[in-house]
Design a protein around this motif. Structure first.
Motif, mmCIF file in Angstrom:
data_model
loop_
_atom_site.group_PDB
_atom_site.id
_atom_site.type_symbol
_atom_site.label_atom_id
_atom_site.label_comp_id
_atom_site.label_asym_id
_atom_site.label_seq_id
_atom_site.Cartn_x
_atom_site.Cartn_y
_atom_site.Cartn_z
ATOM 1 N N ALA A 106 0.185 11.096 54.631
ATOM 2 C CA ALA A 106 0.070 10.180 53.492
ATOM 3 C C ALA A 106 1.359 10.170 52.667
ATOM 4 O O ALA A 106 1.845 9.101 52.262
ATOM 5 C CB ALA A 106 -1.115 10.578 52.620
ATOM 6 N N LEU A 107 1.931 11.347 52.434
ATOM 7 C CA LEU A 107 3.185 11.439 51.690
ATOM 8 C C LEU A 107 4.319 10.750 52.440
ATOM 9 O O LEU A 107 5.146 10.049 51.848
ATOM 10 C CB LEU A 107 3.544 12.907 51.435
ATOM 11 C CG LEU A 107 2.760 13.620 50.337
ATOM 12 C CD1 LEU A 107 3.046 15.107 50.357
ATOM 13 C CD2 LEU A 107 3.106 13.039 48.967
ATOM 14 N N PHE A 108 4.341 10.956 53.757
ATOM 15 C CA PHE A 108 5.390 10.340 54.585
ATOM 16 C C PHE A 108 5.337 8.818 54.504
ATOM 17 O O PHE A 108 6.362 8.137 54.486
ATOM 18 C CB PHE A 108 5.230 10.803 56.032
ATOM 19 C CG PHE A 108 6.175 10.140 56.993
ATOM 20 C CD1 PHE A 108 7.519 10.457 56.994
ATOM 21 C CD2 PHE A 108 5.717 9.187 57.889
ATOM 22 C CE1 PHE A 108 8.406 9.832 57.868
ATOM 23 C CE2 PHE A 108 6.582 8.565 58.773
ATOM 24 C CZ PHE A 108 7.934 8.892 58.764
ATOM 25 N N MET A 148 11.427 9.427 52.423
ATOM 26 C CA MET A 148 12.149 10.642 52.761
ATOM 27 C C MET A 148 13.613 10.485 52.376
ATOM 28 O O MET A 148 14.117 9.365 52.278
ATOM 29 C CB MET A 148 12.046 10.941 54.270
ATOM 30 C CG MET A 148 10.691 11.429 54.711
ATOM 31 S SD MET A 148 10.643 11.751 56.502
ATOM 32 C CE MET A 148 11.537 13.283 56.592
ATOM 33 N N ASN A 149 14.274 11.608 52.196
ATOM 34 C CA ASN A 149 15.699 11.588 51.861
ATOM 35 C C ASN A 149 16.504 11.484 53.160
ATOM 36 O O ASN A 149 17.045 12.460 53.657
ATOM 37 C CB ASN A 149 16.068 12.853 51.081
ATOM 38 C CG ASN A 149 17.532 12.874 50.691
ATOM 39 O OD1 ASN A 149 18.193 11.829 50.651
ATOM 40 N ND2 ASN A 149 18.055 14.053 50.416
ATOM 41 N N TYR A 150 16.553 10.257 53.730
ATOM 42 C CA TYR A 150 17.253 10.057 55.000
ATOM 43 C C TYR A 150 18.759 10.175 54.805
ATOM 44 O O TYR A 150 19.322 9.649 53.835
ATOM 45 C CB TYR A 150 16.922 8.679 55.583
ATOM 46 C CG TYR A 150 15.511 8.558 56.089
ATOM 47 C CD1 TYR A 150 15.113 9.201 57.259
ATOM 48 C CD2 TYR A 150 14.574 7.798 55.396
ATOM 49 C CE1 TYR A 150 13.811 9.084 57.717
ATOM 50 C CE2 TYR A 150 13.275 7.668 55.856
ATOM 51 C CZ TYR A 150 12.895 8.318 57.021
ATOM 52 O OH TYR A 150 11.604 8.206 57.474
ATOM 53 N N VAL A 166 8.283 16.670 50.700
ATOM 54 C CA VAL A 166 7.986 17.364 49.432
ATOM 55 C C VAL A 166 9.255 17.946 48.814
ATOM 56 O O VAL A 166 9.470 17.839 47.603
ATOM 57 C CB VAL A 166 6.936 18.475 49.674
ATOM 58 C CG1 VAL A 166 6.792 19.353 48.437
ATOM 59 C CG2 VAL A 166 5.587 17.855 50.035
ATOM 60 N N THR A 167 10.107 18.579 49.636
ATOM 61 C CA THR A 167 11.300 19.250 49.103
ATOM 62 C C THR A 167 12.450 18.298 48.834
ATOM 63 O O THR A 167 13.353 18.618 48.052
ATOM 64 C CB THR A 167 11.782 20.344 50.071
ATOM 65 O OG1 THR A 167 12.079 19.740 51.351
ATOM 66 C CG2 THR A 167 10.714 21.420 50.251
ATOM 67 N N MET A 220 3.520 19.082 59.688
ATOM 68 C CA MET A 220 3.715 19.935 58.510
ATOM 69 C C MET A 220 5.197 20.041 58.146
ATOM 70 O O MET A 220 5.552 20.062 56.965
ATOM 71 C CB MET A 220 3.129 21.326 58.768
ATOM 72 C CG MET A 220 1.619 21.347 58.957
ATOM 73 S SD MET A 220 0.717 20.710 57.534
ATOM 74 C CE MET A 220 0.967 22.024 56.369
ATOM 75 N N THR A 221 6.068 20.097 59.159
ATOM 76 C CA THR A 221 7.505 20.190 58.885
ATOM 77 C C THR A 221 8.019 18.897 58.268
ATOM 78 O O THR A 221 8.844 18.917 57.341
ATOM 79 C CB THR A 221 8.282 20.505 60.181
ATOM 80 O OG1 THR A 221 7.733 21.678 60.781
ATOM 81 C CG2 THR A 221 9.751 20.737 59.890
ATOM 82 N N ILE A 222 7.540 17.752 58.757
ATOM 83 C CA ILE A 222 7.920 16.469 58.147
ATOM 84 C C ILE A 222 7.427 16.412 56.697
ATOM 85 O O ILE A 222 8.150 15.955 55.799
ATOM 86 C CB ILE A 222 7.354 15.291 58.975
ATOM 87 C CG1 ILE A 222 8.111 15.191 60.306
ATOM 88 C CG2 ILE A 222 7.450 13.979 58.207
ATOM 89 C CD1 ILE A 222 7.536 14.209 61.280
ATOM 90 N N GLY A 223 6.198 16.898 56.463
ATOM 91 C CA GLY A 223 5.698 16.990 55.095
ATOM 92 C C GLY A 223 6.579 17.859 54.224
ATOM 93 O O GLY A 223 6.823 17.553 53.045
ATOM 94 N N PHE A 224 7.103 18.943 54.799
ATOM 95 C CA PHE A 224 8.022 19.834 54.086
ATOM 96 C C PHE A 224 9.279 19.079 53.654
ATOM 97 O O PHE A 224 9.758 19.228 52.521
ATOM 98 C CB PHE A 224 8.382 21.020 54.986
ATOM 99 C CG PHE A 224 9.487 21.898 54.475
ATOM 100 C CD1 PHE A 224 9.239 22.827 53.480
ATOM 101 C CD2 PHE A 224 10.774 21.794 54.991
ATOM 102 C CE1 PHE A 224 10.257 23.650 53.012
ATOM 103 C CE2 PHE A 224 11.793 22.606 54.527
ATOM 104 C CZ PHE A 224 11.539 23.534 53.539
ATOM 105 N N PHE A 225 9.824 18.237 54.550
ATOM 106 C CA PHE A 225 11.009 17.439 54.208
ATOM 107 C C PHE A 225 10.702 16.465 53.071
ATOM 108 O O PHE A 225 11.528 16.259 52.173
ATOM 109 C CB PHE A 225 11.501 16.663 55.435
ATOM 110 C CG PHE A 225 12.398 17.466 56.339
ATOM 111 C CD1 PHE A 225 13.716 17.709 55.981
ATOM 112 C CD2 PHE A 225 11.942 17.960 57.542
ATOM 113 C CE1 PHE A 225 14.560 18.444 56.803
ATOM 114 C CE2 PHE A 225 12.769 18.693 58.377
ATOM 115 C CZ PHE A 225 14.082 18.939 58.002
#
Length: 336
Positions: A86-88, A93-95, A235-236, A228-233
């Protein structure tokens, strides 16, 4: 590694070469050097039992009830995965320029620390669109990112010329990298295809090596780690570029390696304890491999921690994602 080399580009191909060399040298040393050392020790000492390790993360005969927690862990993982997706889909994202296109310019101040505010002010008057200026490791070093221009390659070169003309009196230009929007789209597409084809090949391999249920479990755990790793990108806000795809691929390989070790023990125990209830057998298998799982994670995290602290700004996003991925991959190997 073969698939990534032929379908990937840039850092992904570099990752594939490094991965292949690493696998070849690891197998070689395991079958020659390590085997020879152990054989010599056995021949000289004639031991009756294996020596006790000075460092022990897991006690002998551990009996953690992992399967009792499965409903809790499945629920938490499902909620976290849905939230990450959902966040993605809702938060940008900071591409990096690998995906958006643009110019990356690394400069170094000739005298004293770089004045980031002054650089921003000087570049803002050049009408270059979005410009990002950030410290790059050393206080004297600065990384300047300029958004992709509409006029194609000639426009990108004009940007470099303008920036150079504005800053070359006080700064040395150490690196200039230009990625056009067309090229960035091709890089993103090639990276995505490489990841998907690799996952498909791994699915087929595990299906042939074990059973189809094992393959489904491994792919679910792997998808969990990737999501989960994409979610980490997201969120951070860490920059997502081609090296980030290499990090995700490394996490996939690491997690699958750990999963296959657990699978091997499950398969052995299925043959040994044919009447044991399946939840008990899975608990036994995971407890028997728990020491190896934790030891591998800790040694990997030690290397990544050193890279994160001393590796500099260039690979910090890679190592941050890797640290998170190792933790989440260890969790998924046991619980997913």
């Amino acid at each position: 590694a073969i698939i990534l080399f032929y379908l990937g580009s840039g850092p992904i191909r570099g990752f594939a070469v490094t991965l292949a060399i690493g696998i070849a040298t690891t197998v070689f040393t395991a079958y020659t050097l390590t085997r020879w050392i152990v054989a010599e020790w056995v021949r000289r000492r004639r031991p009756k039992e294996l020596p006790r390790t000075p460092l022990r993360f897991v006690p002998d005969n551990s009996s953690v009830g992992f399967m009792k927690l499965r409903r809790v862990t499945f629920t938490l993982s499902a909620i976290a995965s849905i939230a990450a997706v959902a966040l993605f889909m809702t938060v940008n994202m900071n591409y990096g320029i690998d995906f958006k296109g643009g110019s990356a310019i690394e400069v170094q101040s000739r005298e004293g620390p770089a004045d980031i505010a002054d650089i921003r002010a000087r570049l803002s008057g050049l009408n270059l669109g979005e410009v990002q200026v950030q410290e790059f490791g050393d206080p004297r070093e600065v990384l300047i990112r300029v958004q992709a221009q509409d006029g194609g390659e000639n426009a990108e070169q004009t940007v470099i010329t303008k920036v150079r003309g504005e800053l070359e009196d006080t700064y040395d230009f150490r690196r200039v990298e230009v990625v056009g929007p067309t090229v960035s789209g091709e890089l993103a597409r090639a990276g995505t295809i490489a990841v998907l084809v690799s996952l498909m090949a791994i699915l087929i391999y595990i299906w042939l090596r074990f059973e189809w249920q094992f393959a489904v479990g491994a792919i679910l755990a792997t998808l969990h780690d990737v999501i989960m790793t994409i979610g980490f990108f997201v969120v951070t806000g860490i920059e997502f570029n081609l090296t980030s795809i290499a990090a995700i691929l490394t996490i996939v390989g690491y997690s699958l390696n750990d999963t296959v070790v657990v699978y091997d023990r499950v398969r052995e125990n299925l043959r040994r304890f044919k009447k044991m209830p399946l939840p008990d057998l899975l608990n036994l298998s995971m407890n028997q491999t728990l020491s190896r799982t934790i030891m591998t994670s800790v040694t990997t995290l030690l290397a990544l921690g050193a890279l994160f602290v001393f590796g500099g700004e260039v690979i910090r996003s890679f190592t941050a994602a890797m640290i998170f991925g190792v933790l989440i991959g260890t969790y998924s190997s046991i619980f997913i």
